[in-house]
Design a protein around this motif. Structure first.
Motif, PDB file in Angstrom:
ATOM      1  N   GLN A  24      -2.841   5.243   1.446  1.00 13.22           N
ATOM      2  CA  GLN A  24      -3.710   4.094   1.641  1.00 13.22           C
ATOM      3  C   GLN A  24      -3.497   3.478   3.025  1.00 13.22           C
ATOM      4  OE1 GLN A  24      -2.491   1.805  -1.854  1.00 13.22           O
ATOM      5  NE2 GLN A  24      -4.540   2.029  -2.723  1.00 13.22           N
ATOM      6  N   TYR A  25      -2.225   3.353   3.398  1.00 16.91           N
ATOM      7  CA  TYR A  25      -1.890   2.780   4.700  1.00 16.91           C
ATOM      8  C   TYR A  25      -2.467   3.634   5.831  1.00 16.91           C
ATOM      9  CZ  TYR A  25       0.973   0.613   8.355  1.00 16.91           C
ATOM     10  OH  TYR A  25       1.396  -0.041   9.485  1.00 16.91           O
ATOM     11  N   LEU A  38       0.834  -1.192   0.000  1.00 16.15           N
ATOM     12  CA  LEU A  38       0.000   0.000   0.000  1.00 16.15           C
ATOM     13  C   LEU A  38       0.872   1.248   0.000  1.00 16.15           C
ATOM     14  CD1 LEU A  38      -2.713  -0.922   2.685  1.00 16.15           C
ATOM     15  CD2 LEU A  38      -2.774  -1.342   0.227  1.00 16.15           C
ATOM     16  N   HIS A  89     -12.044   9.333   3.876  1.00 22.89           N
ATOM     17  CA  HIS A  89     -12.518   8.058   3.355  1.00 22.89           C
ATOM     18  C   HIS A  89     -13.273   7.242   4.398  1.00 22.89           C
ATOM     19  CE1 HIS A  89      -8.970   9.170   0.865  1.00 22.89           C
ATOM     20  NE2 HIS A  89      -9.806   8.861  -0.096  1.00 22.89           N
ATOM     21  N   ILE A 122      -9.071   4.940  -2.420  1.00 17.91           N
ATOM     22  CA  ILE A 122      -8.413   5.946  -1.589  1.00 17.91           C
ATOM     23  C   ILE A 122      -7.729   6.948  -2.514  1.00 17.91           C
ATOM     24  CG2 ILE A 122      -6.714   6.357   0.221  1.00 17.91           C
ATOM     25  CD1 ILE A 122      -9.137   4.671   1.092  1.00 17.91           C
ATOM     26  N   MET A 158     -10.013  -0.434  -0.975  1.00 20.60           N
ATOM     27  CA  MET A 158      -8.749   0.305  -0.937  1.00 20.60           C
ATOM     28  C   MET A 158      -8.379   0.907  -2.295  1.00 20.60           C
ATOM     29  SD  MET A 158      -8.013   0.302   2.170  1.00 20.60           S
ATOM     30  CE  MET A 158      -6.429   1.139   2.054  1.00 20.60           C
ATOM     31  N   GLN A 159      -8.998   0.442  -3.366  1.00 19.47           N
ATOM     32  CA  GLN A 159      -8.757   1.033  -4.692  1.00 19.47           C
ATOM     33  C   GLN A 159      -9.217   2.490  -4.758  1.00 19.47           C
ATOM     34  OE1 GLN A 159      -9.356  -2.063  -8.231  1.00 19.47           O
ATOM     35  NE2 GLN A 159     -11.127  -1.982  -6.905  1.00 19.47           N
ATOM     36  N   TYR A 217      -6.263   3.247   6.020  1.00 16.76           N
ATOM     37  CA  TYR A 217      -6.612   1.947   6.607  1.00 16.76           C
ATOM     38  C   TYR A 217      -6.555   2.027   8.132  1.00 16.76           C
ATOM     39  CZ  TYR A 217      -6.985  -3.174   6.567  1.00 16.76           C
ATOM     40  OH  TYR A 217      -7.435  -4.467   6.723  1.00 16.76           O
TER      41      TYR A 217
END
Length: 390
Positions: free
Chosen positions: A34-35, A30, A73, A311, A308-309, A38
């Motif tokens: 993204q990380y 990631l 997000h 973000i 996750m795509q 999450y």
């Protein structure tokens, strides 16, 4: 898949991501944003985010609550932002009809988009807004300087990767002298095929130039496909670039009502999750082929991968204004439009209010009523530090 017949069982996105944390974070590469997203989502309103204390200004009763992550997000953290933004927009919109236009890209470009998100999303904004402005300015169609509000979405109802722009276009614009408002007819002021051709032309011109200057990363599986501008153009122009003219909004109030539930969406809300058992997730989605609500079941890992795509790159603005609606024209051309329409421009109700006052207005005065004495107000106290990871 089946027709929806179940209600939400209490499962949330954060629960699903938390259950997949060990395997997904170790098994997937990631990027930083993204990380962070999450970890923010699974930590939202937990001790990981720290806490704040509310104290009654009458009896002294205290209550401690965990902080929100405020990540854009996160499905839990958009409501207040949404309400404040909508109120500001209410004062900004012209009191006219609006067209709802959706710009998409052909399927074969999606891998390129995902590999070059910041550039390609920006290109999507630029090409779609340029198409609307050029079409409106053409004397054969309307011959006015128009504008638009554009919102980027990257998902389909099944969480598939599907970048597209939702755009609101006022039904009219300023004449060539910039002094008078010219209204459009009931139907959209330019044929869809003509708008699609302009959009495709602008998009491909910028894309080919970027490829020639080696500004983009080419997915390995598409190396041959993007080997030369000529073959790319042939494939692009052989396909129809879908543009949808959706329902027309009769005025600013309808626009605000629509945008209030649309602009600050994340890829999936908690209300769409039907149930999750640690292995499988079942969620509600709308199949636009037959216009029916259905349910879809995915493994928790696949569900997480799809989410996750979507973000967005750090700092990337997914809501933008163009033409007469651009911020640079707020005190000039927009003022002319309001004056020509003989309507008053108002200031946002929330302007100048503190965060506490805004929360009280949005959530209601009773939301801060002391549960103990039923008289005083629960006021913000001193925040506690975030809990450190071991």
């Amino acid at each position: 898949m089946e027709t929806v017949n179940k209600r939400n069982s209490g499962a949330e996105l954060s629960d699903i991501l938390l259950g997949e944390k060990g395997s997904f974070l170790s098994g997937n590469s990631l990027c930083t944003v993204q990380y962070k997203a999450y970890l923010d989502i699974i930590s939202c309103r937990t001790s990981k985010m720290g806490s704040h204390t509310l104290a009654c200004d009458s009896c002294g009763h205290t209550k401690t609550s965990y902080n929100s992550c405020r990540n854009r997000h996160c499905p839990k953290c958009q409501y207040i932002k949404q309400q404040v933004w909508v109120e500001k927009l209410r004062c900004r919109l012209l009191p006219v009809r609006y067209f709802h236009v959706v710009f998409t890209v052909p399927d074969f470009l999606r891998p390129l988009f995902y590999a070059n998100q910041r550039f390609c999303y920006k290109l999507l904004f630029e090409a779609s807004s340029a198409a609307v402005k050029r079409a409106a300015l053409n004397p054969a169609f309307l011959g006015v300087e128009s504008g638009c509000l554009a919102v980027l979405h990257t998902w389909g109802q099944s969480l598939s990767y599907h970048p597209h722009i939702h755009m609101l276009v006022p039904a009219g614009g300023l004449d060539t002298d910039g002094a008078e408002w010219i209204g459009a007819h009931k139907k959209f002021f330019v044929p869809v095929k003509a708008l699609s051709a302009i959009y495709r032309g602008v998009f491909m011109e910028k894309l080919v130039r970027a490829l020639e200057e080696n500004l983009l990363r080419i997915p390995e599986k598409q190396a041959k496909q993007f080997a030369g501008p000529r073959s790319l153009k042939q494939e692009a122009y052989a396909k129809f670039w879908h543009i949808y003219i959706k329902k027309t909004f009769k005025g600013a109030n309808q626009v605000v009502s629509y945008l209030g539930r649309y602009t600050h969406r994340v890829a999936i809300s908690n209300s769409r999750v039907q149930w999750a058992d640690g292995k499988t997730v079942c969620f509600r989605w709308k199949d636009y082929r037959d216009n029916r609500n259905k349910t879809m079941s995915l493994s928790c890992h696949e569900f997480t991968r799809r989410f996750m795509q979507h973000i967005l790159p750090s700092g990337f603005y997914k809501i933008r204004y163009y033409g007469i609606m651009a911020s640079a024209n707020s005190r000039t051309k927009m003022e002319t439009c309001f004056s020509s329409l003989k309507r008053t421009r108002y200031i946002s109700f929330y302007q100048g209010l503190t965060t506490y006052e805004i929360l009280e207005e949005v959530l209601g005065p009773d939301s801060f009523l002391c549960p103990c004495c039923k008289k005083g107000k629960m006021m913000f106290g001193i925040p506690s530090p975030k809990e450190k990871d071991p």
